[in-house]
Scaffold this active site. Structure first.
Site, PDB file in Angstrom:
ATOM      1  N   CYS A   1     -10.985   0.055   7.190  1.00 50.39           N
ATOM      2  CA  CYS A   1     -10.436   1.507   7.530  1.00 50.39           C
ATOM      3  C   CYS A   1     -11.234   2.515   6.902  1.00 50.39           C
ATOM      4  CB  CYS A   1      -9.010   1.364   7.655  1.00 50.39           C
ATOM      5  SG  CYS A   1      -8.199   0.929   6.177  1.00 50.39           S
TER       6      CYS A   1
ATOM      7  N   GLU B   1       0.672  -1.127  -0.057  1.00 47.39           N
ATOM      8  CA  GLU B   1      -0.159   0.082   0.070  1.00 47.39           C
ATOM      9  C   GLU B   1       0.800   1.251   0.144  1.00 47.39           C
ATOM     10  OE1 GLU B   1      -3.903  -1.610   2.265  1.00 47.39           O
ATOM     11  OE2 GLU B   1      -2.256  -0.814   3.567  1.00 47.39           O
TER      12      GLU B   1
END
Length: 627
Positions: free
Chosen positions: A385, A301
């Site tokens: 998230c 990421e």
């Protein structure tokens, strides 16, 4: 309800911050863009996310930890953080106006958190019962301090909005436990996922207890010595003050920057600000998407190397764009420099807002800049998230418009609405009248409680090629794009400031080293980045359209499309699909002979994937067929 002290970041007493924010409750938006989203947040997003927190076991985990329910821990080990972010979004949303349903949902959840807290103040539902022995044994991977940071931020928001200390007391007990555990002469290390740093500084601002600021500094200074992996992924390969690029896991990097900025605002440690400026330049000049999205790689990421900005495989996590907004807001407050407000606005309107559907209950985790139609928003994710993160950002939006200092009032963004602030103990009411972001014309009516002298600092966005400003019809000189223009005078009730910002639809190109965008262009109008989506372009596959950049672009506001948007129309060249049926490569003459002119319609990037699936593209090839 208290609410008059509810800030996104409270720099009102920070000695090294140039600006002090307006409370969220002091800004009442009634515009056509943000106000409906804030209302939808309360009516749709927060209630549906609560239901998902129940359905996915995130709230069960708290009841399990307090022995109210049996069974196993459910989901990922950091699932507590999603509950805390949801609570922060719920609390902040009430600063814009009371909603009994939202308040009632909060009041259901907070007692469950309280009941799950250990006698020593520790609070993490994963590390209970058989896992209690593992607490604080793997800071690199297990997110304990990350979850704690979101708990602190949610509790602070709740305290500021509600004036109730019940949730704050939970957070203080946990923060004191952390302070007893970590610090010089105690346990060393830092969390693999930054977040606790900015939360501790904000807790210091709320309580004036210096221990929390010192602990935030401790955690930042622990990085770079191999204590949490020693790799760029964790921002542990060199001390923060030596960093000169945006590197590693994008959300972690940007959250760490938020914490360092907060520490600078309180301590004036110039080495922190110097590092932040270096990292920002690297990001802005070499590693950010045109949408304000951050993070090129699915692997880790992570930010990629300089100019590595693929489109279809872009990661560009919603949380990273949210974090970029939060970091740049802090930089605005510290410096009063418009470059940071420009980037904040870019990431807000595009990279962040794309992360939530127009229905208020569907989400993107990953935000590619091109797609064949398979990437669709989801109601939630196992790693969830992003949904509560974009929810709390939308709740923060009114608090990002204005700030104040001894020089006067600063206007960072534009939207129809009313704001009120005190200067020198006297009240000043600001009324904005505008259709921004669809129109660059803004009228501000200034209403001080009595005639008084102060400055009004208007941000002229960097995307604006030309702007005109006048006071009561009299023109103002010295207007520069990408800067604030100061209007200083004795203001009287009813004085009017008029801003006319040119907002042409324009083609933009990428640096030649961005391999993915070579020979391509993107469309921008004002703060909005555009894309082509198949639903608006039935006459050709949008991946086949080569645009004609020398032809005029037309704009039109369409009220019944995608909640009301300005669309851009232009011309391009499309090639008949049939010529590719028997081959991958063709001579250019054959391709040219099979081409035809087509019109195209572009929509805001944030609004794509709200209709039937189909191809989408932000970066469009320029006509290479010699027409």
């Amino acid at each position: 309800m208290k609410g008059d002290r509810c800030f996104v970041v409270d720099t009102s007493r920070s000695p090294y911050a140039r600006l002090r924010p307006f409370p969220i409750s002091a800004v009442r938006l009634n515009d056509i863009f943000w106000a409906p989203r804030i209302q939808r947040l309360k009516e749709v997003t927060i209630p549906t996310q609560y239901e998902l927190l129940e359905e996915t076991g995130r709230l069960h985990n708290f009841r399990r930890a307090s022995k109210k329910e049996g069974g196993d821990f459910q989901g990922l080990f950091f699932n507590d953080s999603d509950v805390y972010k949801w609570l922060e979004a719920a609390a902040l949303s009430l600063a814009s106006g009371w909603d009994g349903k939202v308040a009632e949902l909060m009041n259901r959840v907070i007692p469950e958190i309280s009941a799950a807290q250990d006698e020593d103040g520790y609070l993490n539902t994963y590390f209970t019962f058989e896992r209690k022995k593992d607490r604080w044994t793997n800071l690199k991977d297990m997110h304990e301090l990350y979850c704690a940071g979101h708990l602190l931020q949610a509790a602070i928001a709740h305290h500021r909005v509600m004036g109730d200390e019940s949730f704050l007391n939970i957070a203080l007990r946990f923060a004191d436990h952390i302070d007893r555990t970590f610090g010089p002469g105690k346990k060393e290390g830092a969390c693999g996922h930054p977040e606790i740093e900015m939360a501790l500084v904000e807790l210091y601002r709320e309580t004036k207890d210096r221990r929390y600021l010192d602990l935030a500094k401790f955690f930042v200074d622990q990085r770079g010595y191999g204590k949490i992996g020693g790799t760029p992924y964790f921002q542990d390969h060199k001390p923060f003050r030596d960093l000169d690029e945006a590197v590693g896991h994008a959300v972690r990097m940007l959250y760490l920057n938020c914490g360092a900025a907060d520490i600078y605002a309180e301590t004036g440690d110039r080495s922190l600000l110097d590092a932040l400026r270096r990292i920002w330049r690297n990001l802005a000049e070499k590693r950010i998407y045109v949408t304000g999205g951050c993070g090129a790689r699915h692997e880790g990421e992570a930010f990629g190397r300089d100019y590595e900005l693929p489109n279809e495989s872009a990661y560009s996590e919603t949380c990273a764009a949210v974090a970029n907004v939060l970091w740049n807001w802090r930089m605005v407050l510290i410096t009063g420099e418009a470059i940071y407000a420009d980037m904040m606005e870019l990431s807000l309107f595009n990279g962040s807002l794309a992360g939530i559907g127009l229905d208020g209950k569907s989400y993107f985790y990953v935000n590619p800049l091109s797609d064949r139609g398979g990437h669709r928003r989801q109601p939630f994710f196992p790693c969830a998230c992003c949904p509560p993160n974009i929810a709390r950002l939308i709740a923060m939006v009114p608090g990002l418009f204005y700030s104040v200092n001894e020089e006067g009032i600063w206007v960072h963004m534009y939207a129809e609405g009313v704001a009120e602030v005190e200067i020198g103990g006297l009240s000043v009411v600001f009324s904005q009248h505008t259709r921004y972001p669809w129109d660059g014309e803004v009228e501000i009516v200034v209403e001080p409680s009595c005639p008084m002298e102060f400055g009004i600092f208007l941000r002229i966005p960097g995307w604006c090629p030309e702007a005109r400003v006048s006071i009561n019809g009299e023109g103002v000189s010295g207007i520069k794009p990408g800067d604030y223009v100061e209007l200083r005078r004795e203001w009287k009730k009813g004085d009017e400031v008029h801003i006319d910002m040119a907002m042409p639809a324009e083609w933009i190109v990428a640096h030649p080293f961005v391999e993915s965008d070579g020979g391509r262009v993107a469309l921008r109008r004002g703060p909005i980045i555009y894309c082509l989506e198949q639903a608006d372009n039935p006459y050709a596959d949008v991946w086949e359209i080569s645009v004609l950049t020398d032809r005029p672009l037309e704009t039109e506001f369409v009220s019944d499309l995608l909640d009301g948007v300005v669309v851009i129309r232009g011309e391009g060249i499309a090639v008949e699909k049939a010529i590719w049926d028997n081959g991958l490569y063709k001579p250019i003459d054959i391709v040219r002979s099979a081409s035809r002119k087509v019109g195209f319609v572009a929509i805001p990037y944030y609004a794509w994937a709200n209709r039937e699936p189909g191809p989408m593209a932000v970066w469009l090839p320029r006509d290479v067929l010699g027409r």
